[in-house]
Design a protein around this motif. Structure first.
Motif, PDB file in Angstrom:
ATOM      1  N   UNK A 521      50.740-104.106  25.221  1.00 18.07           N
ATOM      2  CA  UNK A 521      49.677-103.340  25.878  1.00 18.07           C
ATOM      3  C   UNK A 521      49.090-104.095  27.076  1.00 18.07           C
ATOM      4  N   UNK A 522      49.001-103.389  28.186  1.00 17.86           N
ATOM      5  CA  UNK A 522      48.372-103.982  29.369  1.00 17.86           C
ATOM      6  C   UNK A 522      46.861-103.816  29.204  1.00 17.86           C
ATOM      7  N   UNK A 523      46.146-104.958  29.160  1.00 19.72           N
ATOM      8  CA  UNK A 523      44.708-104.888  28.855  1.00 19.72           C
ATOM      9  C   UNK A 523      43.897-104.507  30.086  1.00 19.72           C
ATOM     10  N   UNK A 524      44.380-104.906  31.246  1.00 15.88           N
ATOM     11  CA  UNK A 524      43.582-104.718  32.462  1.00 15.88           C
ATOM     12  C   UNK A 524      44.521-104.681  33.660  1.00 15.88           C
ATOM     13  N   UNK A 525      44.174-103.906  34.648  1.00 23.68           N
ATOM     14  CA  UNK A 525      44.947-103.919  35.888  1.00 23.68           C
ATOM     15  C   UNK A 525      46.195-103.041  35.811  1.00 23.68           C
ATOM     16  N   UNK A 526      47.131-103.327  36.667  1.00 24.43           N
ATOM     17  CA  UNK A 526      48.337-102.503  36.732  1.00 24.43           C
ATOM     18  C   UNK A 526      49.568-103.412  36.785  1.00 24.43           C
ATOM     19  N   UNK A 527      50.513-103.111  35.941  1.00 22.24           N
ATOM     20  CA  UNK A 527      51.748-103.913  35.888  1.00 22.24           C
ATOM     21  C   UNK A 527      52.871-103.072  36.472  1.00 22.24           C
ATOM     22  N   UNK A 528      53.569-103.619  37.443  1.00 19.00           N
ATOM     23  CA  UNK A 528      54.693-102.880  38.020  1.00 19.00           C
ATOM     24  C   UNK A 528      55.962-103.720  37.868  1.00 19.00           C
ATOM     25  N   UNK A 529      56.972-103.094  37.305  1.00 16.04           N
ATOM     26  CA  UNK A 529      58.245-103.823  37.150  1.00 16.04           C
ATOM     27  C   UNK A 529      59.375-102.960  37.681  1.00 16.04           C
ATOM     28  N   UNK A 530      60.431-103.614  38.086  1.00 16.43           N
ATOM     29  CA  UNK A 530      61.598-102.892  38.576  1.00 16.43           C
ATOM     30  C   UNK A 530      62.793-103.341  37.758  1.00 16.43           C
ATOM     31  N   UNK A 531      63.597-102.377  37.370  1.00 17.84           N
ATOM     32  CA  UNK A 531      64.686-102.679  36.458  1.00 17.84           C
ATOM     33  C   UNK A 531      66.023-102.458  37.169  1.00 17.84           C
TER      34      UNK A 531
END
Ligand SMILES: O=C(O)CCC(=O)C(=O)O
Ligand SMILES: [Fe+2]
Length: 534
Positions: A521-531
């Motif tokens: 779980x992402x607690x705060x902010x924004x996570x961006x990943x590229x696969x």
């Protein structure tokens, strides 16, 4: 499962040599022909009475060993008894029935496989001459030649006994028979190989091990070892430094394995040299091979061993294919177990560009496909209970996306020193970058991907936006789901291999259709990943 491998055949057909070699190769206990052993112990050539042989053989059967290779065994002993009986020399009553009972007794809690060695008379004579053996016991005043003839019949009786036993077996005492023609089947090593392969097939027929897979492993162990030695810089030296107690002649040109080493020794040594743990299996003869295959391929990277189309396209020749696979598998195995992290693989500028493309795709300026449900997603958990709603998934399809993929390949090639990484797949439907955007509260539940393309090699996930807290990526080799909740069990969670500190530009490479993985779980902010498929 416990296994008794009995080697039966006429005198001078090579029982001792083959049985001993086979035992050494499979890590089995070798039990020499008992009549011979007892005669040696008694210091007499005259042989031992049949009752004693039966009693002692039965005693040996009670030893608690997983795998025995036993020469001649009850059926062969019976052959000798029959010869004595025919000449009016037999002691013991009802020995035939009692011998059969003794075998059936063992077959109750062991799998029994008989190797029946067939050998031409000419070849037997040749072998006798070569060995200089004239050790046949004086028997009822028979001369050596007469005796040699008689031993052929002893072998035949034993073989007939085996046939009877196999034909009359019941579900409770299963026994298999494998006939190997040792006069035509070539060199001793080849015969041992044939025995090994035939044993696997016999086991497969009986359904108590997954022998298809095991025999595949055996082949791939050999192929992998050969290729690994050729392919991986420094591996030859590494193995050589590791000082094998002996070598493996049968790996042509390897030059590192000293003469006489058993396959199991080599496999173990290789596993040790690669600092990977050998895994055990319930199938004793194959444990070492399994260990090797597991060690080199890493179970979770097995996918890498059967990439069909993509691999053929990237690596046109078979050798190249194997080489490339072995290298990739070794990469991941040696470095990490089943996922490898490459820090700063992608430049900040490239990360920004990917995020920029995501924004452009959102604005409709780039071709894109969005939404998890477009993806033939095979959740590890029950799909219904999986809430991936807070993740936005976008497949960005553009020339720039393709260029990014080429760059990731090039970076991996540079990082690993292995140029085949630099060869990206030709243009295809994989020419997109899959971008995951996680808002606060989003998590990607444990899953394996059923890949949308045929590129089933490995996946490189690159974190391109790292302004977030928590949200660790993880892989879980031994994931388990509680069937009542559909969620990963607590024990399973505890076994997760977490990568909590992946930052912008860091990549994690793993096999996305074999290894359970997810994002906490992402607690705060924004996570961006590229696969990327690599
Ligand atoms: O966002 C991530 O780090 C995980 C991506 C993922 O599951 C995948 O690429 O298969
Ligand atoms: Fe995934």
């Amino acid at each position: 499962m416990k296994l008794v491998v009995a080697v039966v055949g006429a005198h001078c057909c090579g029982k001792t040599t083959l049985a001993r070699k086979f035992a050494a190769q499979t890590g089995a206990r070798f039990d020499q022909e008992l009549g011979e052993k007892l005669a040696e112990e008694a210091g007499t050539a005259a042989g031992v009475d049949d009752e004693t042989v039966l009693a002692r053989e039965t005693e040996r059967d009670r030893d608690d060993v997983c795998l025995r290779v036993v020469e001649t065994w009850h059926t062969g002993n019976f052959g000798w008894h029959k010869l004595r009986r025919d000449r009016g020399l037999a002691d013991g009553h009802d020995l035939e029935a009692r011998t059969r009972r003794a075998v059936r007794e063992v077959a109750r809690d062991h799998k029994v496989v008989f190797f029946v060695l067939r050998c031409s008379d000419q070849e037997r004579r040749k072998r006798r001459e070569k060995s200089g053996r004239t050790r046949l016991p004086p028997f009822d005043n028979m001369d050596e030649e007469e005796m040699f003839e008689a031993t052929f019949r002893v072998g035949e009786v034993a073989i007939e006994e085996v046939r009877q036993l196999v034909e009359t077996q019941t579900a409770e005492n299963r026994a298999g028979m494998i006939v190997v023609d040792v006069s035509t089947d070539g060199e001793i090593e080849d015969i041992v190989d044939i025995m090994h392969a035939e044993l696997l097939k016999a086991l497969a027929r009986d359904d108590f091990v997954d022998a298809e897979r095991l025999s595949g492993s055996m082949r791939s162990a050999r192929v992998a070892l050969e290729s690994a030695i050729d392919a991986v810089p420094g591996l030859r030296e590494l193995l050589a430094r590791h000082k094998f107690p002996a070598v493996q002649r049968r790996i042509p040109g390897s030059g590192v394995v000293p003469d006489g080493a058993s396959e199991s020794t080599i496999v173990k040594e290789v596993a040790d040299a690669l600092c990977v743990t050998s895994t055990s299996t319930s199938s004793p003869p194959l444990a070492p091979l399994r260990a090797f295959v597991d060690a080199v391929s890493c179970k979770d990277l097995e996918g890498a061993f059967y990439i069909p189309e993509t691999l053929r396209r990237i690596c046109p020749t078979k050798k190249e294919q194997t080489t490339s696979l072995v290298r990739r598998a070794l990469d991941a195995t040696v470095d990490h177990g089943f996922a490898v992290v490459y820090r700063g693989l992608v430049s900040t500028a490239a990360c920004d560009a990917i995020v920029g493309e995501l924004e452009a795709a959102r604005r409709g300026e780039l071709e894109k496909i969005t939404g998890l449900n477009r993806h033939k997603w095979k959740n590890f958990n029950e799909p219904k209970t999986c809430s991936n709603a807070k993740i936005e998934l976008t497949f960005v399809k553009s020339a720039v996306a393709r260029q990014r993929r080429v760059e990731v390949h090039a970076a991996l090639a540079k990082r690993t020193g292995r140029e085949e990484w630099a060869r990206p797949n030709p243009p295809s439907k994989e020419d997109h970058v899959t971008v995951f955007a996680y808002v606060e509260g989003a998590e990607l539940r444990p899953h394996r991907d059923k890949d949308i393309s045929d590129a089933k090699a490995l996946t490189a996930v690159v974190v391109v936006g790292d302004e977030f807290e928590e949200g660790a990526f993880y892989v879980n080799k031994d994931a388990e789901v509680d069937p009542s909740t559909g969620h990963a069990t607590a024990e399973s969670r505890a076994r997760r291999q977490r990568f909590p500190d992946l930052r912008r530009g860091d990549a994690v490479v793993f096999c996305n259709d074999k290894t359970v993985h997810g994002v906490e779980r992402v607690a705060k902010g924004r996570r961006i990943s590229a696969s990327f498929r690599v």
